[in-house]
Scaffold this motif. Structure first.
Motif, PDB file in Angstrom:
ATOM      1  N   THR A 217      -2.396  -2.813  -2.942  1.00 47.81           N
ATOM      2  CA  THR A 217      -3.693  -3.547  -3.060  1.00 47.81           C
ATOM      3  C   THR A 217      -3.577  -4.457  -4.360  1.00 47.81           C
ATOM      4  N   LEU A 218      -4.091  -5.619  -4.386  1.00 50.81           N
ATOM      5  CA  LEU A 218      -4.186  -6.202  -5.801  1.00 50.81           C
ATOM      6  C   LEU A 218      -5.619  -7.238  -5.780  1.00 50.81           C
ATOM      7  N   LYS A 219      -6.035  -7.044  -6.884  1.00 46.54           N
ATOM      8  CA  LYS A 219      -7.652  -7.580  -7.159  1.00 46.54           C
ATOM      9  C   LYS A 219      -7.005  -9.030  -7.568  1.00 46.54           C
ATOM     10  N   TYR A 220      -7.720 -10.141  -7.053  1.00 43.36           N
ATOM     11  CA  TYR A 220      -7.289 -11.489  -7.612  1.00 43.36           C
ATOM     12  C   TYR A 220      -8.498 -11.994  -7.940  1.00 43.36           C
ATOM     13  N   GLU A 221      -8.589 -12.298  -9.301  1.00 44.67           N
ATOM     14  CA  GLU A 221      -9.536 -13.210  -9.639  1.00 44.67           C
ATOM     15  C   GLU A 221      -9.235 -14.551  -9.682  1.00 44.67           C
ATOM     16  N   VAL A 222      -9.892 -15.311  -8.738  1.00 44.81           N
ATOM     17  CA  VAL A 222      -9.674 -16.585  -8.526  1.00 44.81           C
ATOM     18  C   VAL A 222      -9.616 -17.357  -9.475  1.00 44.81           C
ATOM     19  N   LEU A 223     -11.077 -17.472 -10.180  1.00 45.80           N
ATOM     20  CA  LEU A 223     -11.121 -18.603 -11.336  1.00 45.80           C
ATOM     21  C   LEU A 223     -10.211 -18.655 -12.406  1.00 45.80           C
TER      22      LEU A 223
ATOM     23  N   LYS B  17      -0.932   1.463  -4.725  1.00 46.97           N
ATOM     24  CA  LYS B  17       0.382   1.146  -4.009  1.00 46.97           C
ATOM     25  C   LYS B  17       0.539   2.369  -3.205  1.00 46.97           C
ATOM     26  N   LYS B  18       0.881   2.063  -2.037  1.00 45.44           N
ATOM     27  CA  LYS B  18       1.274   3.338  -1.131  1.00 45.44           C
ATOM     28  C   LYS B  18       2.483   2.903  -0.195  1.00 45.44           C
ATOM     29  N   SER B  19       2.879   3.972   0.408  1.00 40.98           N
ATOM     30  CA  SER B  19       4.125   3.660   1.681  1.00 40.98           C
ATOM     31  C   SER B  19       3.429   2.942   2.679  1.00 40.98           C
ATOM     32  N   ALA B  20       4.400   2.148   3.218  1.00 43.95           N
ATOM     33  CA  ALA B  20       3.660   1.155   4.409  1.00 43.95           C
ATOM     34  C   ALA B  20       4.366   1.951   5.693  1.00 43.95           C
ATOM     35  N   LEU B  21       4.966   3.116   5.520  1.00 39.62           N
ATOM     36  CA  LEU B  21       5.741   3.732   6.589  1.00 39.62           C
ATOM     37  C   LEU B  21       4.742   4.982   7.171  1.00 39.62           C
ATOM     38  N   PRO B  22       5.024   5.606   8.191  1.00 40.65           N
ATOM     39  CA  PRO B  22       4.451   6.557   8.804  1.00 40.65           C
ATOM     40  C   PRO B  22       4.778   7.869   7.886  1.00 40.65           C
ATOM     41  N   ASP B  23       3.843   8.859   7.697  1.00 45.90           N
ATOM     42  CA  ASP B  23       3.932   9.776   6.857  1.00 45.90           C
ATOM     43  C   ASP B  23       5.358  10.765   7.126  1.00 45.90           C
TER      44      ASP B  23
ATOM     45  N   PRO C 161      -6.526   0.386   1.459  1.00 44.64           N
ATOM     46  CA  PRO C 161      -6.266   0.690   2.840  1.00 44.64           C
ATOM     47  C   PRO C 161      -5.793   2.051   3.043  1.00 44.64           C
ATOM     48  N   VAL C 162      -6.035   2.723   4.192  1.00 49.14           N
ATOM     49  CA  VAL C 162      -5.763   4.116   4.427  1.00 49.14           C
ATOM     50  C   VAL C 162      -5.318   4.175   5.760  1.00 49.14           C
ATOM     51  N   LEU C 163      -4.189   4.802   6.094  1.00 49.96           N
ATOM     52  CA  LEU C 163      -3.225   4.852   7.232  1.00 49.96           C
ATOM     53  C   LEU C 163      -4.140   5.384   8.013  1.00 49.96           C
ATOM     54  N   LEU C 164      -4.277   4.622   9.288  1.00 50.71           N
ATOM     55  CA  LEU C 164      -4.952   4.901  10.493  1.00 50.71           C
ATOM     56  C   LEU C 164      -4.154   5.392  11.556  1.00 50.71           C
ATOM     57  N   GLN C 165      -3.219   4.637  11.926  1.00 50.92           N
ATOM     58  CA  GLN C 165      -2.464   4.740  13.128  1.00 50.92           C
ATOM     59  C   GLN C 165      -1.141   4.346  12.854  1.00 50.92           C
ATOM     60  N   SER C 166       0.099   4.824  13.688  1.00 52.62           N
ATOM     61  CA  SER C 166       1.277   4.248  13.866  1.00 52.62           C
ATOM     62  C   SER C 166       1.584   4.319  15.180  1.00 52.62           C
ATOM     63  N   VAL C 167       2.239   3.176  15.672  1.00 47.60           N
ATOM     64  CA  VAL C 167       2.569   2.871  17.129  1.00 47.60           C
ATOM     65  C   VAL C 167       4.167   2.631  17.056  1.00 47.60           C
ATOM     66  N   PRO C 168       4.677   2.770  18.271  1.00 45.13           N
ATOM     67  CA  PRO C 168       6.056   2.397  18.219  1.00 45.13           C
ATOM     68  C   PRO C 168       6.416   0.957  18.678  1.00 45.13           C
ATOM     69  N   THR C 169       7.620   0.588  18.477  1.00 44.04           N
ATOM     70  CA  THR C 169       7.823  -0.763  19.054  1.00 44.04           C
ATOM     71  C   THR C 169       9.387  -0.584  19.805  1.00 44.04           C
ATOM     72  N   ALA C 170       9.639  -1.808  20.666  1.00 42.78           N
ATOM     73  CA  ALA C 170      10.823  -1.587  21.215  1.00 42.78           C
ATOM     74  C   ALA C 170      12.084  -1.708  20.464  1.00 42.78           C
ATOM     75  N   GLY C 171      11.950  -2.298  19.424  1.00 44.07           N
ATOM     76  CA  GLY C 171      13.149  -2.706  18.493  1.00 44.07           C
ATOM     77  C   GLY C 171      12.627  -3.118  17.331  1.00 44.07           C
ATOM     78  N   TRP C 172      13.400  -4.063  16.383  1.00 41.20           N
ATOM     79  CA  TRP C 172      12.796  -4.172  15.134  1.00 41.20           C
ATOM     80  C   TRP C 172      11.909  -5.268  15.076  1.00 41.20           C
TER      81      TRP C 172
END
Length: 360
Positions: A230-236, A245-251, A293-304
């Motif tokens: 998560t980054l704060k962008y000062e536009v001007l 910074k946190k993991s993008a993966l299931p725990d 952001p806080v991890l809410l859910q993880s769902v499987p996919t059929a592949g990559w």
């Protein structure tokens, strides 16, 4: 009403190209599918919706040069308009920006980016703006072994993986997988100017990002460390600082992974991240007070799961699984609840060599 998905396929010389799929997003079935056009060594798709134009990137094997094909779109049918040659840069990403006035292109192999003007009918200008990033190579005693998970193999030089325009500012954000940076450029009348950058932890491999224009938070996904920043962008001021910074993966996941895509819900409350290796999509709920952001859910996919797209009514999340090792090319979908959660998984179709897609 059907959603139209343009899917690019890569890996078979005879069948590389664009497949058009009509999806009934009420019953989650493909109602029509047809091969639209051949694209040699396909790499990426982009759309100028207001101008009803599709852009498809590929590479000519004989000349080793990249190109962009331009098509007009009419109810899923595409008509070829022109081909624009773009040297040998290894196009990894394209995005239409600044109210459909520009096509932004990232050259992953060459370490540069391009900005084309888009004409009234969607055609690309003969001239363009270009910026080359510092691209000194690391000194290595021998060539590193081919290992897609290895920073040593993936980070030998600048590799701008994607490119995003920030509306109303003329600034452009580029996550550089090779240099562990987000570059900030300013679009001028005659040139692209580097005005700032934000460094990310070494060997992270910044890949894709999303921008919340309402809050000025930027959410960055790194490929090599599977991290969500998560980054704060000062536009001007065109300044960016890391907030979280946190993991993008299931725990519970342990193993190799390459994070791939990230999308933001239209209401700005949820993030969806795809993970190749863990083979899942993680849903994060964004704290309204601090933007984290806080991890809410993880769902499987059929592949990559390489790429994600919302349906036109934002009630469905489409997932493209790419062909890799045991993963077969396919399209699948999940229903999206009003609270951001995913449910009712549906496999739409198997599609050999599926690589990238875009919802029209």
């Amino acid at each position: 009403m059907d959603d139209i998905l343009f899917v690019g396929t890569k890996g078979n010389e005879k069948n590389d190209g664009i497949v058009c799929c009509h999806v009934n997003n009420e019953i989650y079935q493909i109602s029509k599918m047809e091969f639209a056009d051949k694209i040699e060594n396909f790499s990426f798709l982009a759309c100028a919706y207001k101008k009803k134009t599709l852009y498809a990137a590929g590479r000519d094997s004989e000349t080793n040069t990249d190109f962009i094909n331009v098509y007009k779109v009419n109810d899923g049918d595409i008509a070829f308009v022109e081909k624009r040659i773009v040297a040998s840069i290894g196009i990894s990403f394209m995005r239409v920006a600044f109210e459909d006035r520009n096509l932004l292109v990232s050259g992953y192999d060459a370490g540069n980016v391009y900005c084309f003007e888009i004409g009234e009918e969607g055609e690309l200008s003969n001239t363009y703006l270009r910026f080359d990033f510092p691209n000194e190579k690391k000194k290595q005693e021998k060539e590193p072994e081919v290992n897609i998970y290895s920073a040593e193999y993936r980070q030998n030089g600048s590799h701008p993986h994607a490119i995003y325009g920030v509306d109303f500012t003329g600034t452009i954000l580029i996550p550089d997988l090779g240099k562990d940076k987000i570059w900030i450029l300013k679009k001028g009348e005659h040139e692209l100017n580097l005005i700032n950058s934000c460094s990310i932890k070494l060997q992270s491999g910044p890949r894709h990002l999303v921008i919340n224009n309402e809050t000025s938070y930027v959410y960055l996904l790194t490929e090599l460390t599977s991290s969500l920043y998560t980054l704060k962008y000062e536009v001007l001021e065109a300044e960016m600082t890391v907030v979280d910074k946190k993991s993008a993966l299931p725990d519970a996941y342990i193993g190799n992974n390459l994070s791939a895509d990230i999308v933001l819900s239209p209401n700005g409350k949820y993030l969806y991240v795809s993970n190749r290796g863990a083979n899942c999509v993680c849903v994060f709920e964004i704290n309204e007070e601090n933007g984290i952001p806080v991890l809410l859910q993880s769902v499987p996919t059929a592949g990559w799961p390489r790429a994600l797209q919302f349906s036109e009514n934002f009630k469905v999340l489409y997932i493209l699984n790419e062909e890799y090792e045991s993963s077969q090319g396919s399209l699948e979908s999940y229903c999206v609840s009003r609270y951001g959660r995913l449910s009712d998984r549906t496999k739409l179709l198997d599609l050999e060599n599926a690589y990238n897609f875009i919802r029209w």
